[in-house]
Every structure is written in C-alpha cells, then in structure tokens.
Motif scaffolding. Structure first.
Motif, mmCIF file in Angstrom:
data_model
loop_
_atom_site.group_PDB
_atom_site.id
_atom_site.type_symbol
_atom_site.label_atom_id
_atom_site.label_comp_id
_atom_site.label_asym_id
_atom_site.label_seq_id
_atom_site.Cartn_x
_atom_site.Cartn_y
_atom_site.Cartn_z
ATOM 1 N N GLY A 1 13.431 -3.765 10.168
ATOM 2 C CA GLY A 1 12.913 -4.433 8.974
ATOM 3 C C GLY A 1 11.954 -3.606 8.153
ATOM 4 O O GLY A 1 12.153 -3.395 6.951
ATOM 5 N N TYR A 2 10.866 -3.123 8.783
ATOM 6 C CA TYR A 2 9.868 -2.365 8.022
ATOM 7 C C TYR A 2 10.438 -1.044 7.527
ATOM 8 O O TYR A 2 10.141 -0.607 6.414
ATOM 9 N N ASN A 3 11.275 -0.421 8.324
ATOM 10 C CA ASN A 3 11.834 0.873 7.930
ATOM 11 C C ASN A 3 12.746 0.738 6.708
ATOM 12 O O ASN A 3 12.716 1.597 5.812
ATOM 13 N N LEU A 4 13.524 -0.332 6.646
ATOM 14 C CA LEU A 4 14.332 -0.587 5.452
ATOM 15 C C LEU A 4 13.430 -0.834 4.253
ATOM 16 O O LEU A 4 13.674 -0.293 3.163
ATOM 17 N N SER A 5 12.386 -1.620 4.419
ATOM 18 C CA SER A 5 11.474 -1.904 3.311
ATOM 19 C C SER A 5 10.824 -0.624 2.790
ATOM 20 O O SER A 5 10.616 -0.473 1.578
ATOM 21 N N LEU A 6 10.501 0.303 3.690
ATOM 22 C CA LEU A 6 9.884 1.549 3.246
ATOM 23 C C LEU A 6 10.883 2.405 2.466
ATOM 24 O O LEU A 6 10.517 3.055 1.481
ATOM 25 N N ARG A 7 12.151 2.413 2.887
ATOM 26 C CA ARG A 7 13.161 3.157 2.119
ATOM 27 C C ARG A 7 13.345 2.532 0.732
ATOM 28 O O ARG A 7 13.485 3.251 -0.269
ATOM 29 N N ASP A 8 13.342 1.198 0.667
ATOM 30 C CA ASP A 8 13.366 0.528 -0.642
ATOM 31 C C ASP A 8 12.185 0.990 -1.490
ATOM 32 O O ASP A 8 12.328 1.280 -2.687
ATOM 33 N N THR A 9 11.013 1.032 -0.871
ATOM 34 C CA THR A 9 9.784 1.378 -1.580
ATOM 35 C C THR A 9 9.856 2.776 -2.170
ATOM 36 O O THR A 9 9.488 3.000 -3.330
ATOM 37 N N LEU A 10 10.333 3.742 -1.378
ATOM 38 C CA LEU A 10 10.424 5.115 -1.870
ATOM 39 C C LEU A 10 11.421 5.217 -3.020
ATOM 40 O O LEU A 10 11.146 5.876 -4.035
ATOM 41 N N ALA B 1 0.829 -1.211 0.000
ATOM 42 C CA ALA B 1 0.000 0.000 0.000
ATOM 43 C C ALA B 1 0.860 1.255 0.000
ATOM 44 O O ALA B 1 0.508 2.266 -0.627
ATOM 45 N N SER B 2 2.017 1.218 0.688
ATOM 46 C CA SER B 2 2.915 2.373 0.685
ATOM 47 C C SER B 2 3.478 2.620 -0.715
ATOM 48 O O SER B 2 3.620 3.772 -1.143
ATOM 49 N N CYS C 1 16.430 0.012 -15.504
ATOM 50 C CA CYS C 1 15.819 0.885 -14.494
ATOM 51 C C CYS C 1 15.717 0.161 -13.153
ATOM 52 O O CYS C 1 16.063 0.724 -12.104
ATOM 53 N N LEU C 2 15.270 -1.076 -13.168
ATOM 54 C CA LEU C 2 15.104 -1.829 -11.925
ATOM 55 C C LEU C 2 16.450 -2.124 -11.279
ATOM 56 O O LEU C 2 16.586 -2.049 -10.051
ATOM 57 N N GLN C 3 17.462 -2.435 -12.094
ATOM 58 C CA GLN C 3 18.791 -2.682 -11.554
ATOM 59 C C GLN C 3 19.382 -1.412 -10.965
ATOM 60 O O GLN C 3 20.081 -1.445 -9.944
ATOM 61 N N GLY C 4 19.090 -0.259 -11.596
ATOM 62 C CA GLY C 4 19.557 1.015 -11.056
ATOM 63 C C GLY C 4 18.972 1.291 -9.678
ATOM 64 O O GLY C 4 19.688 1.770 -8.772
ATOM 65 N N TYR C 5 17.680 0.989 -9.511
ATOM 66 C CA TYR C 5 17.058 1.115 -8.186
ATOM 67 C C TYR C 5 17.795 0.276 -7.160
ATOM 68 O O TYR C 5 18.147 0.747 -6.068
ATOM 69 N N GLN D 1 9.661 10.914 8.117
ATOM 70 C CA GLN D 1 9.953 11.866 7.055
ATOM 71 C C GLN D 1 9.386 11.397 5.722
ATOM 72 O O GLN D 1 8.868 12.199 4.929
ATOM 73 N N ILE D 2 9.460 10.087 5.458
ATOM 74 C CA ILE D 2 8.898 9.556 4.212
ATOM 75 C C ILE D 2 7.387 9.764 4.188
ATOM 76 O O ILE D 2 6.824 10.244 3.195
#
Length: 394
Positions: free
Chosen positions: A301-310, A16-17, A328-332, A62-63
């Motif tokens: 765990g969740y905080n890392l996943s959210l940074r990945d998501t952003l 959802a994020s 593009c995906l590899q650059g991410y 902050q995100i």
C-alpha cells in the motif's frame, strides 16, 4: 485571504513525501506549499517499543535516495535479507533472498515515527509552511482552485488541492467522490514482538487456516506482527493476557525464531479494499490511502502511494500549463494506471488465494509455492513485485 499554489491536506508520510519531492522545483518556480495536518509532527524522534512501522520496498528506497533522505532513514531501517513464504501444516514454501536478486535488501522495515521525523526535518521552511495542528472542514470549488475552510476559523485559497488525509477521508465524501469498497471480513492485529532468537533480517509470510500473518524484522531484534483473523477472533486475541496471546501466536507461527518472549500494545484494523472512483479533478488530486487502501499482508500500500507521489511531482514540475489544469493531472493518472492496477490486483489476489479454505485452491497454492521455489523466472517476477519493481523500475 491568503492564496498559495499548493495545499496538501494531510501532512503524514504521503503528504510530507510529496512536499519533499516538489520543494526544489517549487522554490525555482516561486510556488508556496502549505501542509495541513491535525496532529503536530514531533520535533525530535522518541524511540518506543510499540512504535508502528511500515515495510518499504527496494523501489521505495530508490525513491528516497533520489530525494536525498535515504541516508537518514537508513539509520533505523532494518533490512529484509530474506522472505520466507509458507503454508502452515503443508509442504509448499518459497524463499526469496536479496543475494539472489543482486540487491542489498529486498526491502526495509522502518518505524513510522522515524520516517516522519526524517521527512519533516528535510522540508524547506522557505517553500513549505505548516497549518498544524489544524484540519480542513470544508472545500469550495472556485473554478480556478479551491477555498479551504480551516478548523481554526481561517480560510485559504489554493491553485491545486492534494487530498491525502487517509482512507477514511471525510472530505472525499464531502466532495462526492464515490469509492468502491470490498470488505475482507477480517481485521489485522498489529503488534511488536520480541523473539528469543535473532531474526537476522528474515521476514516471514505465514498462511494459516484462520488467515495470513506476517512477521517482519525491526530494529533492536523486535519483529512487527501483522496477523489477519476474522473480526470476532481478532477481538478475542487482542483482549487475551500476554502469556495466552503468545501461546496462540507461537502455535500459529511455529519456532522459526525460537520462543516468542514479549508482545507490546495490540491494535486492530478492519480490512477492506477501498478505491476512489475519481483520483483527479480540475485543481484536485486524491492521493495515498484516500485514493486506494490495500490489504496489508502483501505490504504494497504505502509503496504504491509513494510511486504515485513521485509521478505526480514529476508531472507537475514538467508541465508548462497552469497549476491544476486537468490535462496535466489526467496525464499523471494515465501514467500510473498500470502500476495501480497491477499492484492492487496482485495484493487482492494474494489475499484471496491465501485466505481461502477450499481444498482445490489450497492444494493449488501449495503447488504454486513449491513451483515458485523451483522456477527462477516465476520467482524473479514474484520478487520484483515484492520489491516494488513491477511495471517500471524507479
């Protein structure tokens, strides 16, 4: 058969994020996003004493501020004003405070149900549609996307599939994505506790001979307990009558919050460090716990996943290439690699250090905790890790 630009498999907090982070740009580009989730999200928030919760770092705040939903989340987000780290029966201790770091809080503890409610309410139904309750049974690579076979019998094609269906992802296995798994030989006992004294925004990380525990401040003067124990002992504790359980918890935690008066439902989760060996393929991204699942004691765990998501959302919206193109995906992933390595390493090393009984390491960690409290640069580094502000600030 319908086709959409993005299919997010797993409509939980991470999925959802991502939808929220993408929706404004997706609307401008004419993209359609589908969220596929087996459990129907509630239309209204229902308070519960036993609600599971998540520790959000200051970086995560902050995100969510950038995404425009922090004001609603903050209505039931309990600020962490101080973190007290100690080793039971030994002199080493460290104290982190929001005031010392110049921030309003080191982090926040939020009920998952409330966080989910805030996310789902913020989604734009003109851009994002739900297949819910439903789930993906199979994924077929089309070369330019994926065909998803749904449990309700329908099929759906997408340019980009996001696999965010959790740490026990059956689809990850079906796609042949191997994982590196390191069991900790422990289980986490999760429960909500009511102490006799006000927690005043204090979080406690307490290390004992049998495993670490965390006591995190929640709304309504509850505390979220994460108690790590060897598997058989965790099962024994989960089965104890409430008075006997509270007696053992009191003996292990002490009286920093006075007498512990009440414990809610107890849940057990076997613990392991799990990392997917592939996180991107053409037209596919593995995200959240399906990509990396960490020990909960460091709360990362969740905080890392959210940074990945952003970072993923920003990469997709900044790219002029066709959606799902591997470059593009590899650059991410390349941009997130350092953050992932540092966060996974920090969480794993903290877990190993504070679950050992070896005398030299025990003495070393006590000196480390004492030094952390006395050396401002080391203390600030540790605080930034805890706040989710490690390799880069949001």
């Amino acid at each position: 058969m319908s086709r959409v630009q993005l299919a997010i498999i797993g409509g939980g907090l991470v999925g959802a994020s991502l939808a929220l982070a993408l929706q404004a740009g997706a609307k401008a580009r004419g993209w359609q996003i589908v969220l596929i989730e087996p459990f129907a999200p509630g239309d209204s928030y229902q308070p519960s004493y036993d609600a599971r919760s998540t520790a959000l770092s200051y970086g995560t705040r902050q995100i969510y501020q950038r995404l425009g939903i922090w004001p609603s989340i903050s209505e039931r987000a309990e600020p962490i004003a101080q973190i007290h780290v100690s080793d039971r029966g030994r002199f080493g201790a460290a104290r982190l405070s929001a005031a010392d770091e110049g921030v309003p809080a080191l982090g926040y503890v939020v009920e998952n149900a409330w966080l989910g409610h805030c996310l789902w309410q913020a989604l734009d139904k003109d851009v994002i549609s739900w297949h819910c309750p439903d789930e993906v049974l199979a994924m077929h690579n089309l070369g330019d996307g994926y065909r998803l076979t749904l449990k309700d019998g329908a099929s759906l094609e997408c340019d980009l599939a996001i696999l965010a269906d959790g740490g026990r992802s059956g689809l990850r296995e079906q796609l042949g994505i191997a994982v590196t798994q390191r069991p900790y030989q422990q289980s986490a006992l999760i429960a909500n506790i009511t102490p006799s004294e006000a927690h005043q925004g204090q979080a406690f990380e307490r290390f004992t001979e049998a495993g670490p525990m965390a006591m995190l401040p929640l709304a309504d003067n509850r505390c979220a307990l994460v108690w790590t124990r060897p598997g058989a002992d965790a099962e024994r504790l989960a089965a104890l009558p409430e008075p006997a359980f509270l007696d053992e918890l009191q003996a292990a935690f002490g009286y920093r919050l006075g007498a512990l008066r009440k414990v809610g439902a107890r849940h057990l989760y076997p613990l392991a460090l799990v990392e997917a060996q592939e996180q991107v393929r053409p037209h596919l991204v593995v995200l959240g716990n399906a990509a990396h699942s960490l020990h909960p004691i460091a709360g990362q765990g969740y905080n890392l996943s959210l940074r990945d998501t952003l970072e993923l959302a920003e990469s997709l919206l900044a790219s002029t290439a066709p959606l799902g193109e591997l470059a593009c995906l590899q650059g991410y992933l390349d941009r997130q690699r350092l953050d992932q390595q540092m966060t996974v390493g920090f969480s794993d090393q903290v877990t190993k250090l504070f679950t050992t009984g070896q005398p030299l390491l025990v003495a070393g960690r006590n000196l480390g905790l004492l030094g952390l409290d006395l050396l401002p640069p080391a203390k600030r580094w540790f605080a930034r890790q805890a706040m989710g502000l490690g390799p880069r600030s949001v």
